[in-house]
Every structure is written in structure tokens, then in C-alpha cells.
Design a protein around this motif. Structure first.
Motif, PDB file in Angstrom:
ATOM      1  N   SER A 151      11.911  -1.479 -11.191  1.00  0.00           N
ATOM      2  CA  SER A 151      11.281  -0.419 -10.399  1.00  0.00           C
ATOM      3  C   SER A 151      10.473   0.498 -11.296  1.00  0.00           C
ATOM      4  CB  SER A 151      12.357   0.405  -9.672  1.00  0.00           C
ATOM      5  OG  SER A 151      13.091  -0.400  -8.787  1.00  0.00           O
ATOM      6  N   LEU A 152       9.435   1.051 -10.713  1.00  0.00           N
ATOM      7  CA  LEU A 152       8.586   2.010 -11.426  1.00  0.00           C
ATOM      8  C   LEU A 152       8.476   3.266 -10.586  1.00  0.00           C
ATOM      9  CD1 LEU A 152       6.595   2.421 -13.876  1.00  0.00           C
ATOM     10  CD2 LEU A 152       4.783   1.790 -12.262  1.00  0.00           C
ATOM     11  N   THR A 153       8.653   4.425 -11.213  1.00  0.00           N
ATOM     12  CA  THR A 153       8.522   5.696 -10.508  1.00  0.00           C
ATOM     13  C   THR A 153       7.382   6.503 -11.097  1.00  0.00           C
ATOM     14  OG1 THR A 153      10.875   5.781  -9.953  1.00  0.00           O
ATOM     15  CG2 THR A 153       9.675   7.865  -9.887  1.00  0.00           C
ATOM     16  N   TYR A 180       5.547   8.319 -16.014  1.00  0.00           N
ATOM     17  CA  TYR A 180       6.244   7.252 -15.293  1.00  0.00           C
ATOM     18  C   TYR A 180       7.668   7.106 -15.816  1.00  0.00           C
ATOM     19  CZ  TYR A 180       1.444   5.882 -14.167  1.00  0.00           C
ATOM     20  OH  TYR A 180       0.135   5.867 -13.754  1.00  0.00           O
ATOM     21  N   ASP A 181       8.554   6.659 -14.942  1.00  0.00           N
ATOM     22  CA  ASP A 181       9.891   6.223 -15.314  1.00  0.00           C
ATOM     23  C   ASP A 181      10.074   4.809 -14.796  1.00  0.00           C
ATOM     24  OD1 ASP A 181      11.368   9.457 -14.648  1.00  0.00           O
ATOM     25  OD2 ASP A 181      10.771   8.567 -16.564  1.00  0.00           O
ATOM     26  N   ALA A 182      10.994   4.076 -15.394  1.00  0.00           N
ATOM     27  CA  ALA A 182      11.264   2.717 -14.935  1.00  0.00           C
ATOM     28  C   ALA A 182      12.765   2.471 -14.937  1.00  0.00           C
ATOM     29  CB  ALA A 182      10.556   1.705 -15.820  1.00  0.00           C
ATOM     30  N   GLN A 198       4.015  14.480  -5.558  1.00  0.00           N
ATOM     31  CA  GLN A 198       5.123  13.711  -4.993  1.00  0.00           C
ATOM     32  C   GLN A 198       5.654  12.690  -6.006  1.00  0.00           C
ATOM     33  OE1 GLN A 198       3.910  11.801  -1.357  1.00  0.00           O
ATOM     34  NE2 GLN A 198       6.009  11.361  -0.708  1.00  0.00           N
ATOM     35  N   LYS A 199       6.940  12.418  -5.891  1.00  0.00           N
ATOM     36  CA  LYS A 199       7.573  11.366  -6.700  1.00  0.00           C
ATOM     37  C   LYS A 199       7.525  10.086  -5.876  1.00  0.00           C
ATOM     38  CE  LYS A 199      11.997  10.673  -9.071  1.00  0.00           C
ATOM     39  NZ  LYS A 199      13.300  11.339  -9.326  1.00  0.00           N
ATOM     40  N   LEU A 200       7.006   9.021  -6.460  1.00  0.00           N
ATOM     41  CA  LEU A 200       6.796   7.775  -5.710  1.00  0.00           C
ATOM     42  C   LEU A 200       7.421   6.618  -6.461  1.00  0.00           C
ATOM     43  CD1 LEU A 200       2.992   8.366  -5.052  1.00  0.00           C
ATOM     44  CD2 LEU A 200       4.832   8.681  -3.385  1.00  0.00           C
ATOM     45  N   THR A 201       8.077   5.731  -5.722  1.00  0.00           N
ATOM     46  CA  THR A 201       8.750   4.587  -6.350  1.00  0.00           C
ATOM     47  C   THR A 201       8.178   3.277  -5.859  1.00  0.00           C
ATOM     48  OG1 THR A 201      10.792   5.834  -6.683  1.00  0.00           O
ATOM     49  CG2 THR A 201      10.955   3.430  -6.715  1.00  0.00           C
ATOM     50  N   PHE A 240       0.856  -1.183   0.000  1.00  0.00           N
ATOM     51  CA  PHE A 240       0.000   0.000   0.000  1.00  0.00           C
ATOM     52  C   PHE A 240       0.895   1.236   0.000  1.00  0.00           C
ATOM     53  CE2 PHE A 240      -3.931  -2.195   0.700  1.00  0.00           C
ATOM     54  CZ  PHE A 240      -3.584  -3.314   1.423  1.00  0.00           C
ATOM     55  N   LEU A 241       0.520   2.236  -0.777  1.00  0.00           N
ATOM     56  CA  LEU A 241       1.318   3.449  -0.877  1.00  0.00           C
ATOM     57  C   LEU A 241       0.374   4.638  -0.904  1.00  0.00           C
ATOM     58  CD1 LEU A 241       4.093   4.758  -1.279  1.00  0.00           C
ATOM     59  CD2 LEU A 241       3.874   4.314  -3.728  1.00  0.00           C
ATOM     60  N   ILE A 242       0.548   5.524   0.051  1.00  0.00           N
ATOM     61  CA  ILE A 242      -0.234   6.754   0.094  1.00  0.00           C
ATOM     62  C   ILE A 242       0.712   7.905  -0.157  1.00  0.00           C
ATOM     63  CG2 ILE A 242      -1.704   8.229   1.518  1.00  0.00           C
ATOM     64  CD1 ILE A 242      -2.553   5.716   3.017  1.00  0.00           C
ATOM     65  N   GLY A 243       0.364   8.738  -1.133  1.00  0.00           N
ATOM     66  CA  GLY A 243       1.226   9.845  -1.475  1.00  0.00           C
ATOM     67  C   GLY A 243       0.478  11.158  -1.511  1.00  0.00           C
ATOM     68  N   GLN A 244       1.239  12.214  -1.658  1.00  0.00           N
ATOM     69  CA  GLN A 244       0.685  13.553  -1.771  1.00  0.00           C
ATOM     70  C   GLN A 244       0.753  14.002  -3.229  1.00  0.00           C
ATOM     71  OE1 GLN A 244      -0.535  15.292   0.860  1.00  0.00           O
ATOM     72  NE2 GLN A 244      -0.046  13.624   2.279  1.00  0.00           N
ATOM     73  N   GLU A 245      -0.149  14.890  -3.596  1.00  0.00           N
ATOM     74  CA  GLU A 245      -0.135  15.424  -4.956  1.00  0.00           C
ATOM     75  C   GLU A 245       1.230  16.015  -5.297  1.00  0.00           C
ATOM     76  OE1 GLU A 245      -2.861  18.625  -5.515  1.00  0.00           O
ATOM     77  OE2 GLU A 245      -2.755  18.536  -7.699  1.00  0.00           O
TER      78      GLU A 245
END
Lengths: 113, 112
Positions: free
Chosen positions: B75-77, B64-66, B17-20, B10-15
Motif C-alpha cells: 500500500s502507498l499513502t 509518502y508512506d508505504a 487529504q490523506k489518501l491510500t 481513479f482517485l479524486i481527493g481534496q487538498e
């Protein structure tokens, strides 16, 4: 490009009745067709696959026949069980883009007692 | 037997934000995939990789980046999380490009 159509978003039926989930596809290339099943909070799992025209393929009580003349690969089962309730995806490997599977939008099957 | 492990679950992020998101497989498979799952839209391919250090864009790669630095990991960003975005990201792997992929259980993303 390739496309897969699953016309039913939700199929509901009573245990013991037959199941048929529709899948049609479009591609200009040779084809591999797949059915995946995904139970709640689990990973999608491969259920069936085929590349041979007019040959029935079976697994875990489900079967499907690839018909290239009608571009179809419908999933069937003679008698639904409560445990069959899940999300079912039809997918196509059209070989146009190496490595890429094109998925349909999915059909949720809900079986009631 | 092998396994595909996706972290976090589970991943909760903010608007903004960069998430991996990370994916590991111990099947020794060559090809790995990232799919996005949205209700009613099926699974859409974001990126895939046919070998270590290879990257191929799917239909949904924008935003997205990978990275495939090792054969076993992919990995996916999310470069900039979108407000109210909710989706499941599924990692998959296969021995080659002509075999059906095996999937991990997914990372569920929510953006506040």
C-alpha cells in the motif's frame, strides 16, 4: 547516481518507415538495460532487455543492441505499424542500489497511415 | 497467469487529504514497487519492498508512506495531497531484485 536519457519526447512517422528511439545512460556499475512499452491506458510492459555488450536482442519485431563503449541502447524496428503507437521507456538497472530501476523520461511514438 | 491489481483505478481527493492506494499481486513475487508517472518525467521510484515487512525509500519518498504487511500486497499513502496534483501511480512486482518488474495498470490521482 544512475541516469537515463531519452532525447526525443515525441517521434512521429508514417507507417512502413523505420523506427529508431534513442537511449543513452550513465552508471558506474554493471548494467542491465530494458525497454518498456506502454499503450494508452495500459500497464507498461517489458519489450526488451540486455546485459551483454554488443549483442542484438529482439522481440516482437523490435531490436536493440547494448553498446557499453557508447553507453547506448537504442530501440529499432525496420517498418513501423499503426499499432506501434505508444509510450516507450528505456530503463537501467545499475546494481548500485539493489532493486532499483532508473527510467528515462519516455518517448511517445505516433505512427500515421 | 498472475495479475497485479491496483485499487482504486481513479482517485479524486481534496487538498491536505490523506489518501491510500492499494496493490495486490498473485505472482508470489518477493519484490514490490511504487512508481509515480508524470508526463515528460518518466517513472520515478517512491518506495520498494524486497520482502514482507521490508520498506526501502526511493528518490521520491518524501510526502509518502508505504506498508507491506503481506507478501501479496503493498500500500502507498499520500500523506497530504497537494492542490492541482495529477499523476498516475504504478505498482510493480518482480520475483527478485534482479528481474524486470511487471506493472499494474495504475491509479490515476487528481487533487481538487
Amino acid at each position: 547516481g544512475d541516469s537515463v536519457t531519452q532525447t526525443e519526447g515525441l517521434v512521429t512517422l508514417t507507417e512502413g518507415l523505420p523506427v529508431m528511439l534513442n537511449c543513452t545512460y550513465q552508471t558506474a556499475y554493471s548494467t542491465f538495460l530494458f525497454w518498456y512499452v506502454q499503450h494508452l491506458n495500459e500497464a507498461p510492459k517489458l519489450l526488451l532487455k540486455s546485459s551483454t555488450d554488443n549483442k542484438r536482442t529482439e522481440h516482437q519485431g523490435f531490436h536493440a543492441t547494448l553498446h557499453k563503449s557508447s553507453s547506448s541502447f537504442h530501440l529499432q524496428k525496420s517498418s513501423a505499424q499503426l499499432s506501434d503507437s505508444a509510450l516507450y521507456y528505456c530503463a537501467l538497472r545499475g546494481t548500485q542500489v539493489v532493486g532499483q530501476l532508473t527510467f528515462g523520461s519516455g518517448t511517445r511514438l505516433q505512427v500515421y497511415a | 497467469g498472475g495479475i497485479i491489481t491496483q485499487t482504486p483505478k481513479f482517485l479524486i481527493g481534496q487538498e491536505g487529504q490523506k489518501l491510500t492506494l492499494k496493490c495486490q499481486q498473485n505472482f508470489n513475487h518477493d519484490t514490490m514497487y511504487w512508481y509515480r508517472q508524470d508526463s515528460g518525467k518518466g517513472l520515478r521510484l517512491i518506495y520498494y519492498s524486497i520482502t514482507e515487512n521490508d520498506l526501502q525509500k526511493g528518490d521520491l519518498s518524501e510526502g509518502y508512506d508505504a506498508s507491506r504487511e503481506k507478501k501479496s500486497s503493498f500500500s502507498l499513502t499520500v500523506t497530504s495531497a497537494q492542490k492541482n496534483e495529477m499523476a498516475v501511480f504504478l505498482c510493480a512486482s518482480s520475483p527478485g531484485t534482479d528481474q524486470a518488474p511487471l506493472f499494474g495498470e495504475g491509479t490515476r490521482l487528481s487533487v481538487l
